[in-house]
Design a protein around this motif. Structure first.
Motif, PDB file in Angstrom:
ATOM      1  N   ARG A   1       4.795   8.663   7.333  1.00  0.00           N
ATOM      2  CA  ARG A   1       5.473   9.031   8.580  1.00  0.00           C
ATOM      3  C   ARG A   1       6.736   8.197   8.796  1.00  0.00           C
ATOM      4  O   ARG A   1       7.454   8.397   9.751  1.00  0.00           O
ATOM      5  CB  ARG A   1       4.529   8.831   9.760  1.00  0.00           C
ATOM      6  CG  ARG A   1       3.523   9.939   9.927  1.00  0.00           C
ATOM      7  CD  ARG A   1       2.747   9.789  11.215  1.00  0.00           C
ATOM      8  NE  ARG A   1       3.598   9.433  12.345  1.00  0.00           N
ATOM      9  CZ  ARG A   1       4.346  10.314  13.008  1.00  0.00           C
ATOM     10  NH1 ARG A   1       4.333  11.568  12.680  1.00  0.00           N
ATOM     11  NH2 ARG A   1       5.088   9.910  14.019  1.00  0.00           N
ATOM     12  N   GLY A   2       6.966   7.251   7.899  1.00  0.00           N
ATOM     13  CA  GLY A   2       8.175   6.445   8.046  1.00  0.00           C
ATOM     14  C   GLY A   2       7.866   4.993   8.313  1.00  0.00           C
ATOM     15  O   GLY A   2       8.762   4.164   8.340  1.00  0.00           O
ATOM     16  N   SER A   3       6.572   4.699   8.533  1.00  0.00           N
ATOM     17  CA  SER A   3       6.211   3.302   8.739  1.00  0.00           C
ATOM     18  C   SER A   3       4.891   3.023   8.055  1.00  0.00           C
ATOM     19  O   SER A   3       4.118   3.934   7.799  1.00  0.00           O
ATOM     20  CB  SER A   3       6.057   2.997  10.235  1.00  0.00           C
ATOM     21  OG  SER A   3       4.830   3.528  10.710  1.00  0.00           O
TER      22      SER A   3
ATOM     23  N   TYR B   1       1.342   5.166   1.072  1.00  0.00           N
ATOM     24  CA  TYR B   1       0.915   6.118   2.092  1.00  0.00           C
ATOM     25  C   TYR B   1       1.322   7.539   1.754  1.00  0.00           C
ATOM     26  O   TYR B   1       2.424   7.772   1.271  1.00  0.00           O
ATOM     27  CB  TYR B   1       1.531   5.734   3.450  1.00  0.00           C
ATOM     28  CG  TYR B   1       0.836   4.551   4.074  1.00  0.00           C
ATOM     29  CD1 TYR B   1      -0.252   4.757   4.903  1.00  0.00           C
ATOM     30  CD2 TYR B   1       1.224   3.247   3.782  1.00  0.00           C
ATOM     31  CE1 TYR B   1      -0.928   3.683   5.454  1.00  0.00           C
ATOM     32  CE2 TYR B   1       0.554   2.167   4.328  1.00  0.00           C
ATOM     33  CZ  TYR B   1      -0.520   2.394   5.167  1.00  0.00           C
ATOM     34  OH  TYR B   1      -1.189   1.344   5.705  1.00  0.00           O
TER      35      TYR B   1
ATOM     36  N   PRO C   1       1.614   1.815   9.070  1.00  0.00           N
ATOM     37  CA  PRO C   1       0.991   1.597  10.376  1.00  0.00           C
ATOM     38  C   PRO C   1       0.349   0.217  10.496  1.00  0.00           C
ATOM     39  O   PRO C   1       0.239  -0.308  11.600  1.00  0.00           O
ATOM     40  CB  PRO C   1      -0.071   2.696  10.459  1.00  0.00           C
ATOM     41  CG  PRO C   1       0.271   3.674   9.397  1.00  0.00           C
ATOM     42  CD  PRO C   1       0.992   2.910   8.331  1.00  0.00           C
ATOM     43  N   ALA C   2      -0.046  -0.341   9.365  1.00  0.00           N
ATOM     44  CA  ALA C   2      -0.700  -1.652   9.418  1.00  0.00           C
ATOM     45  C   ALA C   2       0.313  -2.764   9.669  1.00  0.00           C
ATOM     46  O   ALA C   2       0.035  -3.721  10.377  1.00  0.00           O
ATOM     47  CB  ALA C   2      -1.464  -1.905   8.125  1.00  0.00           C
ATOM     48  N   CYS C   3       1.494  -2.637   9.070  1.00  0.00           N
ATOM     49  CA  CYS C   3       2.489  -3.710   9.159  1.00  0.00           C
ATOM     50  C   CYS C   3       3.571  -3.418  10.200  1.00  0.00           C
ATOM     51  O   CYS C   3       4.264  -4.341  10.650  1.00  0.00           O
ATOM     52  CB  CYS C   3       3.146  -3.930   7.801  1.00  0.00           C
ATOM     53  SG  CYS C   3       1.967  -4.322   6.489  1.00  0.00           S
ATOM     54  N   GLY C   4       3.751  -2.142  10.557  1.00  0.00           N
ATOM     55  CA  GLY C   4       4.789  -1.791  11.517  1.00  0.00           C
ATOM     56  C   GLY C   4       6.193  -1.971  10.965  1.00  0.00           C
ATOM     57  O   GLY C   4       7.110  -2.308  11.699  1.00  0.00           O
ATOM     58  N   VAL C   5       6.346  -1.737   9.672  1.00  0.00           N
ATOM     59  CA  VAL C   5       7.687  -1.826   9.076  1.00  0.00           C
ATOM     60  C   VAL C   5       8.000  -0.496   8.387  1.00  0.00           C
ATOM     61  O   VAL C   5       7.096   0.216   7.967  1.00  0.00           O
ATOM     62  CB  VAL C   5       7.795  -2.988   8.050  1.00  0.00           C
ATOM     63  CG1 VAL C   5       7.620  -4.320   8.748  1.00  0.00           C
ATOM     64  CG2 VAL C   5       6.785  -2.835   6.924  1.00  0.00           C
ATOM     65  N   PRO C   6       9.298  -0.156   8.280  1.00  0.00           N
ATOM     66  CA  PRO C   6       9.649   1.122   7.657  1.00  0.00           C
ATOM     67  C   PRO C   6       9.243   1.162   6.188  1.00  0.00           C
ATOM     68  O   PRO C   6       9.303   0.152   5.492  1.00  0.00           O
ATOM     69  CB  PRO C   6      11.180   1.176   7.793  1.00  0.00           C
ATOM     70  CG  PRO C   6      11.533   0.170   8.834  1.00  0.00           C
ATOM     71  CD  PRO C   6      10.475  -0.877   8.779  1.00  0.00           C
TER      72      PRO C   6
ATOM     73  N   ASN D   1       0.832  -1.194   0.000  1.00  0.00           N
ATOM     74  CA  ASN D   1       0.000   0.000   0.000  1.00  0.00           C
ATOM     75  C   ASN D   1       0.873   1.252   0.000  1.00  0.00           C
ATOM     76  O   ASN D   1       1.971   1.253   0.539  1.00  0.00           O
ATOM     77  CB  ASN D   1      -0.934   0.008   1.215  1.00  0.00           C
ATOM     78  CG  ASN D   1      -2.123  -0.914   1.017  1.00  0.00           C
ATOM     79  OD1 ASN D   1      -2.809  -0.826  -0.005  1.00  0.00           O
ATOM     80  ND2 ASN D   1      -2.354  -1.803   1.969  1.00  0.00           N
TER      81      ASN D   1
END
Ligand code: ZN
Lengths: 386, 352, 171
Positions: free
Chosen positions: C55-57, C51, C59-64, C49
């Motif tokens: 913001r640098g991540s 974005y 948010p759904a996967c928690g990866v950079p 996806n």
């Protein structure tokens, strides 16, 4: 495995726009003293203090629990400060309960507050950050588009929000602590009030209040007071990110999952049938039908029908009254609003809700949400241990 | 009560200014590090998440909400936040495990203090009617405390400099430290006063960074097959925030927490003490009744680098590291919060 | 003897704190391109996806998120509100439209103004395009876009909002 715990004392302030007659500590003590008296205990009987509030910028005091520890009788005791955005009132109650349910403490005091008049909440929420467009016109500006999408997909008639606004204010007129006292409010008045964030009108939004709410939570072998305890039958919290691709904003998964979790703990299979009433965080009128669906009281797309037929109204003799206290639409000291929901649910099952009592209430739900409808906290309390 | 253990820990280097890095970018590498220690994929693989931070450090309301973006919280997770040092997030997580609502938990703390002036920001933590309008900064308050200790003959400036010299020396072996080096007590005493009687070196630096930890029931820790250290006691107590209303030459709340946590039930091989000012390390070592042979702050402590809102958790993490590395069998971690050691948490960790 | 004093109910105690705000590494890359008049998103290496603003991540996967993707300045209205109260510190006069807009090529909306339209005719699924300020006024800000305005293109079906490629409806 969790130890049985119950609410044995509840204290609230009167909610109002500005409480210039008390300091922040004075405001909290009003609620705390009432909760201690209600439980028939003193500070000496309290093992730990758990405090919560929304952002510190609302009062302009950094981590105010430092200064409040003394006034809350916390000297020499553990004190914990919770902050989970708008859901904080609910999560603080849950964290407080965990102090007892974990078997670590026998009796704890928990309190939440907001003294918005000390600072400017609108400013605190709209601190201009460089690099972004300054379009933050309050929380309503964020939630109105989500409400519009709900109306589009459910096909709900345009006056459902108006009905909720009237119903909750009529409920609030039964509650002497409620901030807005509008016993004679009419649908026409709501319809004629200023459109703030289309489709939300002025009278469909919550006020901004000063106030505090406190509870004493005790273990099964440490019950005090003359009123019946409200047994905590289930607690649940869920969080999800503010935005992610494909996020369901109208009917957030975090809310659905949280409800499923708390219902399972309390043995609830049909919330509308099994619960006697509910105190649900509805800061904007349309969130009643939206949460009716999110929390499984109605099938998706049909929450508005319950509102329309009066199912959630105490005055109309509905089968599942929501927000008999008047809810967030009548009183909104942000950090305390969630705990008020939890405490009002407890008042109902203790049979101690005064003029807004639901006759014979045995099982009730308290609910809070915050952030971009992404943080959820819920509990179920009962007159029976379960 | 269920037995709980620390199973993974990671901390970022302490830096004076993390530059363009934002909160999410500070947190993510530490989360990835603890995941990899256990072979986890994301926060979805633990039962509960709790964090500690302070909005005012960054100067934005709801700063902690951004932290959720680092977690991969889809589907939604059980998550909570304290506006405190993450050591108290650890405390909340322990209660959650004790009550049986979780078998494991991820805890993280983060702070980016460099955008503001930390001692001044924290001056607004005082009573808003009487003390905050005086803008009493945290360094000045600590200086008042040091003065009391000196005047009452409870310690000397030489003692304070010796704490600093040992911290700087110990930090040489700590790759995450911000300040390290070989200094003699005489060299340190030759520096002029900063906020008398404190010299700059008596004060911890302000550091940006984050720390993360995973705790679990001992059964879960064994199932993961990672080395662990049991948390055999934890307690915290608060006192009056007003420095005029308590004895600043002692830390009664530390004594209470230490007794309740069972510090004295066995020998203490290592103690990680959260002392942002040199004199406080001496004061706290006395309050914890540490024996002379106990190793205190072997990594330099927070005088070598102080991650606001994560340093308390980091103390627990440091003791955990010493234990699983076989350097210690039993250790004590201490965290503090509030002006002049107002609120203190003590945890006891023991080897498996 | 002095006269008895009235109760003190208010003490004014202004708090001034100065911050040097930083955006973050990923947002800084976004802002750098924005200064050149280009909207970029960042693609998640795990779920793909895109974005904006990243913001640098993910948010759904928690990866950079490290890979920049150029986006269109055309987009679709995901939802909107007509605001009748002023924004603190903003000169825009109410009523004005604040819309959640998904730019083509991205999978998430951002909030911006919608103008040059009849307020009552704005609808979900409507196609819009950015009106940029003159290039000389561009800075590191979404304010480089004065507002979005309606585009003469067919509406996007609700289930396709947030899924259009960077080429928009042409594909
Ligand atoms: Zn992703």
């Amino acid at each position: 495995m969790a130890e049985l715990a119950a609410v044995v004392g509840i204290g609230q302030t009167r909610y109002k726009t500005r409480r210039t007659d008390v300091s922040i500590a004075g405001l909290l003590r009003e609620a705390v003293d009432r909760a201690l008296a209600d439980a028939d205990v003193t500070f000496d009987d309290i093992d730990a203090v758990i405090i919560g509030k929304a952002p510190d910028m609302f009062e302009g005091v950094v981590m105010p629990e430092s200064y409040l520890a003394d006034a809350l009788g916390a000297m020499g005791k553990p004190m914990l400060r919770v902050h989970t955005a708008g859901s904080v009132g609910g999560s603080t109650a849950i964290v407080a309960a965990s102090h007892v349910q974990s078997g670590t403490f026998k009796r704890v005091l928990t309190v939440t507050f907001e003294k918005q008049s000390e600072s400017n909440a609108m400013w605190a929420l709209s601190t201009p950050q460089p690099f972004s467009v300054h379009l933050n016109a309050g929380a309503g500006g964020y939630f109105a588009p989500i409400i519009r999408e709900y109306i589009r997909r459910s096909g709900a008639p345009g006056d459902i929000g108006i009905k909720v606004a009237v119903k909750d204010r009529r409920h609030g007129a039964r509650n002497p602590l409620a901030h807005l006292q509008l016993p004679d409010i009419t649908e026409q008045e709501v319809r004629d009030s200023m459109m703030l964030w289309d489709p939300l009108r002025f009278l469909e939004a919550c006020p901004s209040s000063d106030g505090a709410c406190a509870m004493v939570i005790a273990a099964e072998d440490s019950i005090t007071g003359s009123k019946p305890p409200a047994w905590i039958r289930g607690v649940a919290m869920r969080s999800e990110p503010t935005m992610y691709a494909g996020r369901e904003e109208v009917n957030p998964q975090a809310g659905r999952d949280c409800a499923a979790d708390v219902y399972a703990q309390a043995g609830i299979t049909n919330p509308r049938k099994d619960l006697d009433c509910a105190e649900i965080y509805v800061p904007f009128s349309w969130y009643e039908p939206m949460w009716l669906e999110n929390l499984g009281f109605a099938p998706e797309g049909e929450g508005w029908k319950l509102t329309q037929e009066g199912a959630t109204s105490l005055d109309a003799g509905g089968d599942i009254p929501w927000n008999c206290s008047g809810g967030v639409l009548c009183s909104n000291p942000i950090g305390a609003s969630g705990m008020i929901r939890f405490a009002e649910a407890a008042r109902q099952v203790r049979g101690d809700a005064g003029a807004h009592q639901v006759e014979g209430a045995r099982l009730a739900m308290g609910h809070a949400y915050g952030g971009g409808a992404q943080f959820f906290a819920m509990w179920i309390v009962g007159a029976d241990k379960g | 009560m269920r037995e709980i253990a620390v199973v993974a820990y990671s901390q970022s280097p302490c830096v004076a200014d993390a530059g363009a890095t934002n909160e999410v970018e500070l947190i993510m590498p530490q989360l990835q590090a603890v995941y990899s220690q256990l072979g986890l994929a994301s926060a979805q693989d633990v039962d509960f998440v709790c964090s500690g931070s302070c909005d005012y450090l960054q100067g934005a309301a709801f700063a902690f909400v951004a932290g959720v973006d680092a977690l991969g919280a889809v589907p939604p997770i059980k998550e909570s936040h304290v506006e405190m040092d993450a050591a108290w997030a650890l405390y909340e997580a322990i209660l959650k495990i004790r009550m049986g609502h979780a078998d494991s938990a991820l805890i993280y703390g983060f702070g980016k203090s460099s955008p503001g002036e930390l001692p001044i920001v924290l001056s607004q933590r005082l009573d808003p009617y009487y003390l905050a309008p005086l803008w009493l900064d945290t360094v000045s308050l600590a200086a008042l405390q040091a003065r009391l200790l000196l005047e009452q003959g409870l310690l000397t400036e030489h003692d304070m400099a010796a704490v600093v010299a040992r911290s700087r020396h110990n930090a040489l072996a700590n790759p995450l430290a911000q300040l390290a080096g070989e200094f003699s007590v005489e060299e340190l005493l030759a520096e002029e006063h900063f906020v008398a009687p404190l010299r700059r070196a008596d004060c911890s630096p302000v550091s940006d960074g984050a720390a993360a930890m995973v705790i679990a029931t001992v059964e879960q820790a064994r199932a993961w097959g990672a080395p662990y250290a049991r948390i055999t006691g934890i307690d915290h107590r608060i006192e009056n925030h007003n420095p005029c209303l308590r004895d600043l030459t002692d830390s009664v709340s530390t004594r209470q927490a230490a007794a309740a946590a069972g510090v004295h039930r066995g020998p203490v091989d290592v103690a990680e003490v959260y002392a942002p000012f040199s004199h406080q390390e001496i004061l706290l070592s006395r309050a914890l009744e540490l024996a002379p042979e106990t190793l205190v702050n072997p990594g330099g402590g927070v005088l070598a680098g102080n991650l606001m809102m994560a340093s308390g958790l980091a103390r627990v993490g440091e003791v955990f590291r010493r234990i699983i590395n076989g350097e210690a069998g039993r250790g004590v971690a201490h965290a503090t919060s509030g002006p002049c050691l107002q609120h203190n948490l003590v945890a006891v960790l023991e080897g498996a | 003897m002095s006269e008895p004093q009235a109760d003190v109910t208010v003490v004014k105690s202004p708090v001034y704190l100065k911050y040097r705000f930083t955006a973050g590494s990923a947002p800084a890359r976004f802002l750098g391109r924005l200064k050149e008049g280009v909207l970029t998103g960042q693609r998640c290496p795990r779920c793909s996806n895109v974005y904006i603003p990243a913001r640098g991540s993910c948010p759904a996967c928690g990866v950079p998120t490290e890979k920049e993707v150029v986006l269109s300045d055309k987009g679709t209205v995901q939802s909107f509100t007509i605001v009748s109260i002023p924004i603190p510190g903003n000169p825009i006069e109410p009523p004005y439209i604040v819309a959640n807009i998904v730019p083509d090529g991205a999978n998430i909306s951002f909030i911006h103004l919608l103008s040059e339209c009849v307020n009552e005719e704005v609808h979900i699924g409507q196609r819009v395009q950015a009106l940029w300020k003159p290039a000389a006024e561009w800075g590191y800000s979404m304010d480089n876009i004065r507002y979005f305005r309606p585009l003469d293109e067919p509406d996007v079906a609700v289930d396709r909002i947030g899924k259009l490629p960077v080429t928009g409806l042409e594909s």
